[in-house]
Design a protein around this motif. Structure first.
Motif, PDB file in Angstrom:
ATOM      1  N   HIS B  23      46.149  59.654  39.317  1.00 29.46           N
ATOM      2  CA  HIS B  23      47.353  58.595  39.877  1.00 29.46           C
ATOM      3  C   HIS B  23      48.609  59.048  39.444  1.00 29.46           C
ATOM      4  O   HIS B  23      49.431  58.788  40.242  1.00 29.46           O
ATOM      5  CB  HIS B  23      46.836  57.360  38.923  1.00 29.46           C
ATOM      6  N   LYS B  25      49.489  62.118  38.687  1.00 27.96           N
ATOM      7  CA  LYS B  25      49.881  63.436  39.487  1.00 27.96           C
ATOM      8  C   LYS B  25      50.602  62.825  40.913  1.00 27.96           C
ATOM      9  O   LYS B  25      51.440  63.426  41.319  1.00 27.96           O
ATOM     10  CB  LYS B  25      48.625  63.913  39.514  1.00 27.96           C
ATOM     11  N   ALA B  26      50.001  61.777  41.560  1.00 31.93           N
ATOM     12  CA  ALA B  26      50.451  61.399  42.841  1.00 31.93           C
ATOM     13  C   ALA B  26      51.794  60.964  42.719  1.00 31.93           C
ATOM     14  O   ALA B  26      52.678  61.313  43.556  1.00 31.93           O
ATOM     15  CB  ALA B  26      49.712  60.364  43.393  1.00 31.93           C
ATOM     16  N   GLU B  28      54.147  61.712  40.262  1.00 33.34           N
ATOM     17  CA  GLU B  28      54.749  62.930  39.723  1.00 33.34           C
ATOM     18  C   GLU B  28      55.092  63.635  41.306  1.00 33.34           C
ATOM     19  O   GLU B  28      56.231  63.990  41.537  1.00 33.34           O
ATOM     20  CB  GLU B  28      54.068  63.829  38.962  1.00 33.34           C
ATOM     21  N   ASN B  29      54.242  63.854  41.971  1.00 28.12           N
ATOM     22  CA  ASN B  29      54.487  64.831  43.338  1.00 28.12           C
ATOM     23  C   ASN B  29      55.341  64.172  44.255  1.00 28.12           C
ATOM     24  O   ASN B  29      56.243  64.809  44.807  1.00 28.12           O
ATOM     25  CB  ASN B  29      52.944  64.924  44.114  1.00 28.12           C
ATOM     26  N   ARG B 152      60.510  49.568  42.382  1.00 27.39           N
ATOM     27  CA  ARG B 152      60.419  48.449  43.297  1.00 27.39           C
ATOM     28  C   ARG B 152      59.755  47.304  42.459  1.00 27.39           C
ATOM     29  O   ARG B 152      59.837  45.984  42.904  1.00 27.39           O
ATOM     30  CB  ARG B 152      59.558  48.619  44.267  1.00 27.39           C
ATOM     31  N   ASP B 153      59.011  47.433  41.301  1.00 33.84           N
ATOM     32  CA  ASP B 153      58.218  46.370  40.594  1.00 33.84           C
ATOM     33  C   ASP B 153      59.031  45.613  39.627  1.00 33.84           C
ATOM     34  O   ASP B 153      58.737  44.579  39.207  1.00 33.84           O
ATOM     35  CB  ASP B 153      56.917  46.915  39.866  1.00 33.84           C
ATOM     36  N   GLU B 154      60.415  46.018  39.509  1.00 39.65           N
ATOM     37  CA  GLU B 154      61.236  45.679  38.474  1.00 39.65           C
ATOM     38  C   GLU B 154      61.646  44.183  38.826  1.00 39.65           C
ATOM     39  O   GLU B 154      61.837  43.142  38.215  1.00 39.65           O
ATOM     40  CB  GLU B 154      62.403  46.351  38.331  1.00 39.65           C
ATOM     41  N   ALA B 159      62.088  45.178  45.597  1.00 32.66           N
ATOM     42  CA  ALA B 159      60.992  45.349  46.244  1.00 32.66           C
ATOM     43  C   ALA B 159      60.923  45.805  47.791  1.00 32.66           C
ATOM     44  O   ALA B 159      60.190  46.335  48.283  1.00 32.66           O
ATOM     45  CB  ALA B 159      59.883  44.211  46.127  1.00 32.66           C
ATOM     46  N   LYS B 160      62.343  45.375  48.385  1.00 39.17           N
ATOM     47  CA  LYS B 160      62.579  45.896  49.652  1.00 39.17           C
ATOM     48  C   LYS B 160      63.538  47.057  49.575  1.00 39.17           C
ATOM     49  O   LYS B 160      63.969  47.321  50.810  1.00 39.17           O
ATOM     50  CB  LYS B 160      63.139  44.574  50.253  1.00 39.17           C
ATOM     51  N   ARG B 162      64.652  50.826  49.805  1.00 40.14           N
ATOM     52  CA  ARG B 162      64.212  52.145  50.592  1.00 40.14           C
ATOM     53  C   ARG B 162      64.210  53.118  49.325  1.00 40.14           C
ATOM     54  O   ARG B 162      64.950  52.919  48.363  1.00 40.14           O
ATOM     55  CB  ARG B 162      64.943  52.442  51.867  1.00 40.14           C
ATOM     56  N   ASN B 184      56.875  60.024  54.445  1.00 35.62           N
ATOM     57  CA  ASN B 184      57.737  60.479  53.516  1.00 35.62           C
ATOM     58  C   ASN B 184      58.995  61.243  54.059  1.00 35.62           C
ATOM     59  O   ASN B 184      59.300  62.421  53.710  1.00 35.62           O
ATOM     60  CB  ASN B 184      57.088  61.343  52.617  1.00 35.62           C
ATOM     61  N   SER B 202      60.254  54.915  42.917  1.00 34.60           N
ATOM     62  CA  SER B 202      60.296  53.539  43.632  1.00 34.60           C
ATOM     63  C   SER B 202      58.953  53.089  43.303  1.00 34.60           C
ATOM     64  O   SER B 202      58.668  51.883  43.087  1.00 34.60           O
ATOM     65  CB  SER B 202      60.660  53.645  45.139  1.00 34.60           C
ATOM     66  N   ASN B 203      57.950  53.841  43.413  1.00 38.56           N
ATOM     67  CA  ASN B 203      56.733  53.268  43.415  1.00 38.56           C
ATOM     68  C   ASN B 203      55.919  53.362  42.122  1.00 38.56           C
ATOM     69  O   ASN B 203      54.825  53.052  41.842  1.00 38.56           O
ATOM     70  CB  ASN B 203      55.704  54.076  44.444  1.00 38.56           C
TER      71      ASN B 203
END
Lengths: 501, 317
Positions: B23, B25-26, B28-29, B152-154, B159-160, B162, B184, B202-203
């Motif tokens: 989770h 790692k994704a 971070e990548n 985006r969760d802040e 949340a919208k 980019r 991406n 963002s995520n």
């Protein structure tokens, strides 16, 4: 209140105000997979906002101060279970709250003990196909909502078609508002049967249909057994927890080069994110478009020199010889190379009011590669009939087939095989705006005029075998190219005989 | 051959830790990919560095993205003059330790017009000392891309947002007219004067940030950990009462409490929480049972619903 979910989830006072949340579960285990990305499709009437709100609420992704803001904004307006209006939680922009509509893709985050989730929340109206395509581009799974009282709508077909085109292979059909049908099992089974047929015609085999009530929280996070003893399938969250994340590890190695790292004379590394397959030191690779060959000596990351990297990993690759590699090049497996050429076919979704003009030159960006391209629209998908109609240009929200012609070598995989190296965006050089999202379907033959696509094959097959073939991804991807007629065995041999004539 | 760099030099000496879970790692990548893409596509990138936990993660990811090279852009700290003293000390230590280029900007109007959070109110103060100051600094550096640590969760309007968020030459954000962002594949084309704010986190969620800090052993400002500190109660918030410029109002008294901060900003506008969390483990388990969101302690977000959207449209991060 029949829903155990609601009864357990929150404490409320007599006026229905939320007083306290239950204590959250104890520390969550480490995640054994990456976040599942999903898209929700359906209109406001189907209860989409309520469903997402319910997911966030029951997984405790909504905090008390957010709930308080929500209550303030809804002026005490609550649904009949004493919960705030979930739609307000989701529509973040002022214009949306004022107009009561969702105008853009929003991303939501929630997690359970087993996994975390990223939801692309997109509006359902027809004019927002572009937003749905945006949300679907990164999704592993689509949740399609229907109202149990209404059943499948034209938009259900539209959403399923767009999601399939964007490469989504797992679907959940959420048959919402089942409580308003008195939990009618026959109704649920009829709708899910109709949807399975629709899905099959699109080549989709992974479909889970769930009867649920987003409002009451039944079969969303908590099961609805008390109301629907006849349903023994999974809840929505259980399906999401078990869904597979897409991965491009089984295809050929691809590394689109983002930048060349030269911190000193003694080090030269190629930085990028592995877009397919895997790589290890000793592997032979080809640099495209130059075609030069080299061997991998090292995979460098901040933490350690690694002995392998797989799709998704952001790495720095070191090669055994000095070769000319720059940003936009692709380093690929020597024994499994992508398509290179000057002409390709693609599906696109037009994203801007100006649409896509015939013959216009755009910038095309795919991975880290940006080049000029001339675009020729060929046909447009009629989302109501599912048929492709001839088209000279594509207007906003249109899904079309186009021909791409490049000045310099382009490098792609078919989108069907690789959702990274087969995807691109078109940028209008006049406005710099992103005007289309595209998916490569095939490379075009260099022999202009003699298109292999002009040759046809007529097969006569037993119906069951034909159904299996048509359910394959390969077939579904080009379903619109095929003509299918169901006839008797006698009629079939009659037709074939005529051809042999 | 030029590649014969001694392998031992490529090993990071700190790297005896276990690998990241898939989770993190994704995430971070994805962040590293964004860092590299922006650095390669833009002429003058800069990274907004606010010294908080998100900035600390952002900086760590930048170092990873460009390793074995240096971080190829400067850090910009928009200082209001009212940050916690411990934040500034931490910042200077980090810049030295990691060999970073730091640009600090303070809006000169602050000193010239004596703009303080006490005299001007939180809304006007934030507008001048943060939003306007940021625009000044971005103009001065002629930056065409600025990394920020927003998630985006802040907050609802975020949340919208980019990942590449386009800004006009006067740094405005038009939420209704954003460029579509598919896969991406990011559109980094801007004209002179226009710019992009890039958000590699963002995520990420707040829990992700903390779990990553723990997994990667990332240094953070000690104010995040619980300790007995002097506080004063004001406007329903507990404010740290260490700075000599904080004047007690009639009826206010200073007292010691075991507290920590969930977010860090300007000390007069940042509320502390009562907490016994003295370790990352404590913080994470506290967070997983938390019933309020992190921005609850930020006075500037509470003025009105949609206030973040309004500030963002005007150029706030």
């Amino acid at each position: 209140m029949t829903a155990p979910a609601t009864a357990n989830a929150v404490q409320e006072d007599a006026a229905g105000h939320v007083l306290a949340f239950p204590a959250a579960d104890t520390a969550r285990a480490t995640r054994d997979s990456r976040p599942l990305r999903l898209i929700t499709c359906g209109s406001v009437d189907d209860g989409k906002s309520t469903l997402i709100g319910r997911l966030l609420w029951d997984t405790k992704a909504v905090k008390e101060d957010q709930a308080a803001t929500l209550r303030r904004d809804s002026n005490g307006k609550q649904n009949d279970l004493g919960l705030p209006d979930f739609a307000l939680l989701l529509d973040g922009l002022q214009a949306e709250r004022e107009q009561g509509i969702t105008i853009d893709v929003a991303y939501r985050y929630f997690s359970t003990d087993k996994r975390s989730f990223i939801v692309a929340d997109t509006p359902g109206h027809e004019q927002y196909t572009r937003n749905m395509a945006t949300g679907a581009s990164t999704a592993d799974l689509a949740v399609l909502l229907v109202d149990a009282r209404v059943g499948l709508l034209e938009q259900t077909r539209r959403h399923a078609t767009i999601a399939t085109l964007m490469g989504i292979k797992q679907f959940v059909l959420a048959v919402n508002k089942i409580d308003l049908t008195d939990y009618d099992r026959a109704r649920f089974e009829q709708i899910s049967h109709e949807f399975r047929e629709l899905a099959l015609s699109l080549g989709v085999r992974q479909v889970t249909a769930i009867p649920l009530s987003a409002l009451k929280g039944e079969n969303v996070v908590y099961d609805g057994r008390a109301s629907m003893p006849w349903y023994d399938g999974p809840t929505l969250v259980e399906v999401l927890e078990l869904a597979t994340t897409r991965s491009a590890q089984t295809v050929g190695f691809r590394l689109p080069v983002q930048r060349v790292s030269r911190p000193g004379e003694s080090f030269r590394g190629y930085q990028g994110t592995v877009a397919g397959g895997s790589v290890k030191p000793g592997d032979s690779v080809v640099i495209l478009p130059s075609g030069m060959v080299a061997n991998v000596t090292k995979i460098v990351t901040f933490d350690l020199v690694r002995n392998a990297a797989v799709a998704g990993d952001a790495i720095t690759l070191v090669l055994d010889r000095q070769v000319d590699v720059s940003r936009g090049d692709m380093i690929v497996a020597i024994d499994s190379q992508p398509l290179t050429g000057l002409a390709f076919d693609a599906h696109i979704v037009a994203l801007q009011p100006d649409g896509i003009q015939p013959g216009k030159r755009y910038w095309l960006k795919s991975g880290s590669r940006r080049q000029r391209v001339q675009v020729q629209p060929a046909s447009q998908l009629d989302l109501q009939t599912g048929k492709w109609e001839h088209a000279e240009q594509l207007s906003m929200n249109a899904i079309g087939k186009i021909h791409l012609v490049f000045d310099e070598q382009a490098i792609f995989d078919p989108y069907e095989q690789n959702r990274t190296t087969g995807a691109f965006i078109l940028i209008d050089p006049d406005t710099n705006n992103t005007v289309a999202g595209g998916m490569i379907t095939a490379k075009r033959s260099a022999l202009g005029g003699i298109h292999t696509e002009d040759a046809r094959v007529i097969l006569s097959l037993p119906a069951d075998l034909a159904d299996q073939l048509m359910a394959t991804e390969l077939f579904a991807g080009r379903r619109e190219d095929a003509e299918v007629r169901r006839v008797s065995a006698g009629k079939a041999s009659e037709i074939i005989d005529t051809i042999d004539g | 051959m030029p590649h014969t760099h001694p392998e031992t030099e490529l090993h990071n000496p700190q790297s005896t830790k276990p690998p990241l879970d898939p989770h993190l790692k994704a995430l971070e990548n994805e962040a590293i990919h964004i860092f590299r893409e922006v650095a390669a596509e833009f002429e003058r990138p800069v990274m907004l560095y606010s010294i908080g936990k998100d900035s600390s993660v952002l900086l760590h990811l930048a170092r990873k993205a460009f390793y074995p090279g240096r971080v190829p852009f400067p850090l910009l700290h928009v200082n209001t003059g009212w940050k916690f003293a411990e934040m500034i000390a931490f910042r200077d230590e980090i810049v030295k330790r990691y060999d970073l280029d730091l640009i600090e900007h303070v809006n000169p109007r602050g000193a010239a017009e004596s703009v303080t959070p006490f005299s001007h109110g939180s809304a006007l103060y934030t507008d001048i000392m943060k939003t306007e100051a940021l625009r000044q600094a971005l103009d001065a550096g002629q930056y065409d891309a600025a990394f920020g640590g927003a998630r985006r969760d802040e907050e609802a309007s975020r949340a919208k947002e980019r990942i590449y968020s386009f800004r006009t030459p006067d740094h405005r954000w038009d939420p209704r007219n954003q460029r579509p962002e598919l896969w991406n594949v990011y559109n980094g084309m801007v004209r002179k004067g226009e710019s992009v704010r890039a958000f590699p986190l963002s995520n990420w969620t707040e829990v992700d940030i903390w779990r990553y800090i723990q997994a990667e052993d990332i240094p953070i400002v000690p104010l995040y950990f619980a300790k007995k500190r002097p506080v004063v109660e004001r406007d329903g918030m507990m404010i740290l009462a260490e700075d000599q410029r904080l004047e007690l109002l009639p009826g206010e008294t200073k007292r010691d409490e075991v507290i920590r901060f969930r977010t860090l900003g300007c000390f007069p506008l940042t509320g502390a929480i009562r907490s016994d969390a003295t370790s990352l483990d404590d913080i994470i388990s506290e967070l997983e049972t938390a019933t309020v969101s992190e921005r609850q302690g930020r006075a500037i977000d509470r003025d009105q619903s949609g206030s973040m959207e309004k500030k963002k449209r005007e150029g706030y991060f």
